[in-house]
Design a protein around this motif. Structure first.
Motif, PDB file in Angstrom:
ATOM      1  N   GLY A 164       3.311  18.839  -6.446  1.00  0.00           N
ATOM      2  CA  GLY A 164       2.091  18.630  -7.215  1.00  0.00           C
ATOM      3  C   GLY A 164       1.257  19.809  -7.975  1.00  0.00           C
ATOM      4  N   LEU A 165       1.417  20.333  -7.817  1.00  0.00           N
ATOM      5  CA  LEU A 165       0.297  21.842  -8.885  1.00  0.00           C
ATOM      6  C   LEU A 165       1.603  22.060 -10.076  1.00  0.00           C
ATOM      7  N   ALA A 166       3.105  22.134  -9.891  1.00  0.00           N
ATOM      8  CA  ALA A 166       3.952  22.932 -10.626  1.00  0.00           C
ATOM      9  C   ALA A 166       3.853  21.390 -12.044  1.00  0.00           C
ATOM     10  N   SER A 167       3.788  19.695 -11.648  1.00  0.00           N
ATOM     11  CA  SER A 167       3.990  18.625 -12.246  1.00  0.00           C
ATOM     12  C   SER A 167       2.956  17.759 -13.153  1.00  0.00           C
ATOM     13  N   GLY A 168       1.852  19.167 -12.721  1.00  0.00           N
ATOM     14  CA  GLY A 168       0.190  18.870 -12.980  1.00  0.00           C
ATOM     15  C   GLY A 168      -0.154  17.743 -12.898  1.00  0.00           C
ATOM     16  N   GLY A 169       0.050  17.265 -10.974  1.00  0.00           N
ATOM     17  CA  GLY A 169      -0.610  16.207 -10.352  1.00  0.00           C
ATOM     18  C   GLY A 169       0.364  15.115 -10.394  1.00  0.00           C
ATOM     19  N   GLU A 213      -1.946  12.963  -2.099  1.00  0.00           N
ATOM     20  CA  GLU A 213      -3.130  12.046  -1.413  1.00  0.00           C
ATOM     21  C   GLU A 213      -3.510  11.349  -1.305  1.00  0.00           C
ATOM     22  N   LEU A 214      -2.490  10.201  -1.601  1.00  0.00           N
ATOM     23  CA  LEU A 214      -2.377   8.709  -2.116  1.00  0.00           C
ATOM     24  C   LEU A 214      -2.328   7.277  -0.775  1.00  0.00           C
ATOM     25  N   GLY A 215      -2.225   7.858  -0.038  1.00  0.00           N
ATOM     26  CA  GLY A 215      -1.717   7.127   1.883  1.00  0.00           C
ATOM     27  C   GLY A 215      -3.063   5.760   1.360  1.00  0.00           C
ATOM     28  N   ASP A 216      -4.182   5.312   0.984  1.00  0.00           N
ATOM     29  CA  ASP A 216      -5.111   4.578   1.031  1.00  0.00           C
ATOM     30  C   ASP A 216      -4.450   3.614  -0.058  1.00  0.00           C
ATOM     31  N   ALA A 217      -3.894   4.027  -1.144  1.00  0.00           N
ATOM     32  CA  ALA A 217      -3.277   2.911  -2.466  1.00  0.00           C
ATOM     33  C   ALA A 217      -2.354   2.533  -1.626  1.00  0.00           C
ATOM     34  N   VAL A 218      -0.998   3.315  -1.384  1.00  0.00           N
ATOM     35  CA  VAL A 218      -0.088   2.959  -0.804  1.00  0.00           C
ATOM     36  C   VAL A 218      -0.117   1.507  -0.190  1.00  0.00           C
ATOM     37  N   ALA A 219      -1.493   1.938   0.858  1.00  0.00           N
ATOM     38  CA  ALA A 219      -1.188   1.038   1.969  1.00  0.00           C
ATOM     39  C   ALA A 219      -1.762  -0.274   1.366  1.00  0.00           C
ATOM     40  N   ALA A 220      -3.054  -0.078   0.383  1.00  0.00           N
ATOM     41  CA  ALA A 220      -3.219  -1.503  -0.081  1.00  0.00           C
ATOM     42  C   ALA A 220      -2.792  -2.044  -0.617  1.00  0.00           C
ATOM     43  N   TRP A 221      -1.937  -1.305  -0.812  1.00  0.00           N
ATOM     44  CA  TRP A 221      -0.880  -2.599  -2.138  1.00  0.00           C
ATOM     45  C   TRP A 221       0.175  -3.167  -1.282  1.00  0.00           C
ATOM     46  N   GLY A 222       0.158  -2.871  -0.121  1.00  0.00           N
ATOM     47  CA  GLY A 222       0.972  -3.316   0.558  1.00  0.00           C
ATOM     48  C   GLY A 222       2.873  -2.831   0.951  1.00  0.00           C
ATOM     49  N   LEU A 229       6.237  -5.244 -10.196  1.00  0.00           N
ATOM     50  CA  LEU A 229       5.391  -3.800  -9.117  1.00  0.00           C
ATOM     51  C   LEU A 229       5.976  -2.417  -8.744  1.00  0.00           C
ATOM     52  N   SER A 230       6.416  -1.828  -9.265  1.00  0.00           N
ATOM     53  CA  SER A 230       7.645  -0.384  -8.841  1.00  0.00           C
ATOM     54  C   SER A 230       6.912  -0.285  -7.002  1.00  0.00           C
ATOM     55  N   HIS A 231       7.223   0.687  -6.492  1.00  0.00           N
ATOM     56  CA  HIS A 231       5.941   1.279  -4.899  1.00  0.00           C
ATOM     57  C   HIS A 231       5.723   2.920  -5.460  1.00  0.00           C
ATOM     58  N   THR A 232       6.533   3.274  -6.644  1.00  0.00           N
ATOM     59  CA  THR A 232       6.037   4.426  -7.266  1.00  0.00           C
ATOM     60  C   THR A 232       4.143   4.088  -7.385  1.00  0.00           C
ATOM     61  N   MET A 233       3.304   5.009  -7.259  1.00  0.00           N
ATOM     62  CA  MET A 233       2.001   4.680  -7.794  1.00  0.00           C
ATOM     63  C   MET A 233       1.784   5.823  -8.553  1.00  0.00           C
ATOM     64  N   ASP A 234       0.803   5.646  -9.591  1.00  0.00           N
ATOM     65  CA  ASP A 234       0.511   6.264 -10.657  1.00  0.00           C
ATOM     66  C   ASP A 234      -1.204   6.715 -10.386  1.00  0.00           C
ATOM     67  N   PRO A 235      -0.810   8.438 -10.097  1.00  0.00           N
ATOM     68  CA  PRO A 235      -1.897   8.930  -8.917  1.00  0.00           C
ATOM     69  C   PRO A 235      -3.827   8.637 -10.245  1.00  0.00           C
ATOM     70  N   ALA A 236      -2.521   8.552 -11.593  1.00  0.00           N
ATOM     71  CA  ALA A 236      -4.314   8.927 -12.495  1.00  0.00           C
ATOM     72  C   ALA A 236      -5.137   7.539 -11.679  1.00  0.00           C
ATOM     73  N   ARG A 237      -4.636   5.991 -12.099  1.00  0.00           N
ATOM     74  CA  ARG A 237      -5.244   4.742 -11.188  1.00  0.00           C
ATOM     75  C   ARG A 237      -4.899   4.368 -10.429  1.00  0.00           C
ATOM     76  N   ARG A 238      -4.194   4.840  -9.534  1.00  0.00           N
ATOM     77  CA  ARG A 238      -4.032   4.786  -7.653  1.00  0.00           C
ATOM     78  C   ARG A 238      -3.468   3.705  -7.489  1.00  0.00           C
ATOM     79  N   ALA A 239      -2.748   3.277  -8.315  1.00  0.00           N
ATOM     80  CA  ALA A 239      -1.695   2.163  -8.970  1.00  0.00           C
ATOM     81  C   ALA A 239      -0.547   2.588  -8.325  1.00  0.00           C
ATOM     82  N   PRO A 240       0.247   1.104  -8.535  1.00  0.00           N
ATOM     83  CA  PRO A 240       1.371   1.181  -8.945  1.00  0.00           C
ATOM     84  C   PRO A 240       1.348   1.229 -10.514  1.00  0.00           C
TER      85      PRO A 240
END
Length: 326
Positions: free
Chosen positions: A90-95, A100-109, A238-249
């Motif tokens: 996470g640090l090496a990839s700039g985040g 720490e996206l468990g709530d977003a993953v669950a929210a989007w189904g 929408l892909s299952h991979t989350m955008d950490p900045a938007r907390r959305a796919p």
């Protein structure tokens, strides 16, 4: 005894794990009973699933998610190893890789529940926490410094593959090919001294077909893509991979990113990170850190095109066929 009867026999084992199947391919003396091998491999992935699943409410990860903020929690060593690796990538990839996206993953189904518009708005409106997990490696304990839900779906399968490989080696089977749902790790060589062949899948949701073939020796490969796990929202896939900045796919991600690394956990996490970064920024970072990666991009005229980085996926070899990881 004849020579034929003592030649190594090809054995292919498999079993259930993490909602899919694990596989193991190796060659062994035909007289050896492989039932204990199968049992040991199953036990290895069962341990990973019991510690890191977000589908099991009693997993070690879910107990950590439910723990109060600021309270140290002792965790088993495999989970600790994955949390440390995930933090470092996470640090090496700039985040771009974010646990720490468990709530977003669950929210989007993409978890055990269906998508919930109320939870989606809450997840997208939540302030993004950075370094919300403190890790005490020596004490084998962790604590949350903010109210976050951890999700390890971008690294746990890769780690499970590494545990399969470690199990074979511990059973004095140092050469083989193991995998979970397309994440693969090759150890040693085949009996004919050839490397192990692993296909890179074409990013086609309608069928499974190879885009190219890798020849792997003591290396792991993982692919993150938008064509297998997705949801449809008002006609938009929408892909299952989350955008950490938007907390959305992710919006318009690469069709897939394939990474070769020393371990499958590293390959798995970096494939996710590069998927988030996209082809341009992802390729730049991959070159900077010496990572071998193949981006497959959708093209309205060609179907898809490739962008390759590294000595194994060379820019002069866009199909990245038959590369050998030494």
């Amino acid at each position: 005894m004849s020579k034929i009867s003592t030649d190594p026999t090809r054995r292919a084992l498999n079993g259930p794990t993490m909602g899919t199947r694990w596989t193991a391919l190796f060659h062994v003396d035909p007289a050896i009973d492989t039932d204990p091998v199968r049992a040991a491999l199953q036990a290895a992935v069962d341990e990973v699933d019991a510690q890191m699943s977000t589908w099991k409410p009693d997993s070690d990860l879910m107990r950590l998610n439910a723990a109060p903020v600021g309270v140290w929690q002792t965790v088993p060593m495999p989970l600790l190893e994955v949390l440390v690796l995930g933090r470092d990538i996470g640090l090496a990839s700039g985040g771009a890789f974010d646990m720490e996206l468990g709530d977003a993953v669950a929210a989007w189904g993409f978890g055990s529940d269906t998508a919930d518009p109320v939870q989606i708005r809450a997840a997208m409106g939540r302030h993004r926490n950075t370094a919300a997990l403190e890790i005490d490696v020596a004490g084998a304990r962790v604590r949350k410094t903010a109210d976050v839900a951890l999700d390890l779906n971008g690294i746990a399968k890769g780690y499970g593959v590494d545990r399969l490989a470690d199990t074979l080696v511990a059973l004095d089977l140092p050469a083989g090919l193991v995998g979970i749902d397309g994440e693969m790790r090759a150890m040693g060589l085949r009996p004919d001294a050839a490397p192990w062949s692993v296909a890179v899948e074409a990013p086609d949701p309608a069928r499974r077909s190879p885009h190219s073939v890798l020849a792997l020796h003591n290396a792991a490969v993982a692919t993150s893509g938008d064509y297998r796990h997705w949801i449809d929202v008002q006609g938009c896939r929408l892909s299952h991979t989350m955008d950490p900045a938007r907390r959305a796919p992710l919006v318009a991600p690469p069709a897939s990113v394939t990474v070769i690394a020393r371990t499958c956990a590293e390959a798995d996490a970096w494939a996710t990170a590069l998927m988030v970064l996209g082809a341009e920024a992802g390729a730049t970072l991959a070159r900077q850190i010496g990572l071998d990666a193949l981006f497959l991009l959708r093209d309205p005229t060609m179907g898809f095109r490739s962008k390759a980085v590294g000595r194994l996926f060379c820019d002069q070899c866009p199909e990245a066929a038959a590369q050998h990881a030494q």
